[in-house]
Scaffold this active site. Structure first.
Site, PDB file in Angstrom:
ATOM      1  N   HIS A   7       1.092  -1.059   0.269  1.00 24.63           N
ATOM      2  CA  HIS A   7       0.166   0.002   0.222  1.00 24.63           C
ATOM      3  C   HIS A   7       0.828   1.426  -0.022  1.00 24.63           C
ATOM      4  CE1 HIS A   7       0.343  -0.539   4.317  1.00 24.63           C
ATOM      5  NE2 HIS A   7       0.730   0.785   4.370  1.00 24.63           N
ATOM      6  N   GLU A 130       7.456   0.832   5.054  1.00 22.82           N
ATOM      7  CA  GLU A 130       7.265  -0.229   5.736  1.00 22.82           C
ATOM      8  C   GLU A 130       7.197  -1.666   5.227  1.00 22.82           C
ATOM      9  OE1 GLU A 130       2.325  -0.041   5.960  1.00 22.82           O
ATOM     10  OE2 GLU A 130       2.866  -0.736   8.230  1.00 22.82           O
TER      11      GLU A 130
HETATM   12 CO    CO Z   1       0.968   1.379   6.271  1.00 23.39          CO
END
Ligand code: CO
Length: 134
Positions: A7, A130
């Site tokens: 994402h 991330e």
């Molecule tokens: Co995230």
């Protein structure tokens, strides 16, 4: 080591308003809000077919996105999340290469119930990264 883009995350000042824009103006499917107290954020995910957009709103006093929103009051791109097969192996490889893992260095459970790590933006061209174990 690096797998798919899981994402792209946008920090927003008002999650309900941002979710409504994605749902109503852009016609996307948006999940229900999910509070993640351990991460200091409330999130929704927007399904865009080949990946997802994560919308983040601060949760609590010490939210890690509060400073970002103070600098970017209307919101902005906050991080990108890539999948890895083995988060511990990824952690060890990054540490060995000198990259900085944020927090205490141990994976936390992220929004999808899977372990995640965050990497210092100064080591990755100004972008917070991330990693999520797929
Ligand atoms: Co995230």
């Amino acid at each position: 080591m690096l797998g798919r883009l899981n994402h792209v995350a946008l920090a927003v000042p008002d999650l309900a308003a941002a979710a409504a824009v994605y749902r109503d103006t852009l016609g996307a499917r948006v999940t229900a809000p999910q509070a993640l107290p351990e991460h200091g954020v409330t999130v929704v995910f927007v399904d865009v077919g080949n990946t997802r957009i994560e919308l983040l709103e601060p949760l609590g006093e010490a939210s890690p996105i509060a400073a970002f929103l103070a600098k970017n009051p209307s919101g902005g791109m906050h991080h990108v999340c890539y999948e890895v097969d083995d988060i511990v192996a990824a952690h060890d490889r990054l540490k060995a290469s000198g990259a900085r893992v944020l927090g205490d260095g141990n994976p936390k459970i992220g929004a999808h119930g899977k372990p995640v790590l965050f990497l210092h933006p100064k080591d990755f061209f100004g972008t917070l990264v991330e990693l999520e174990q797929a």
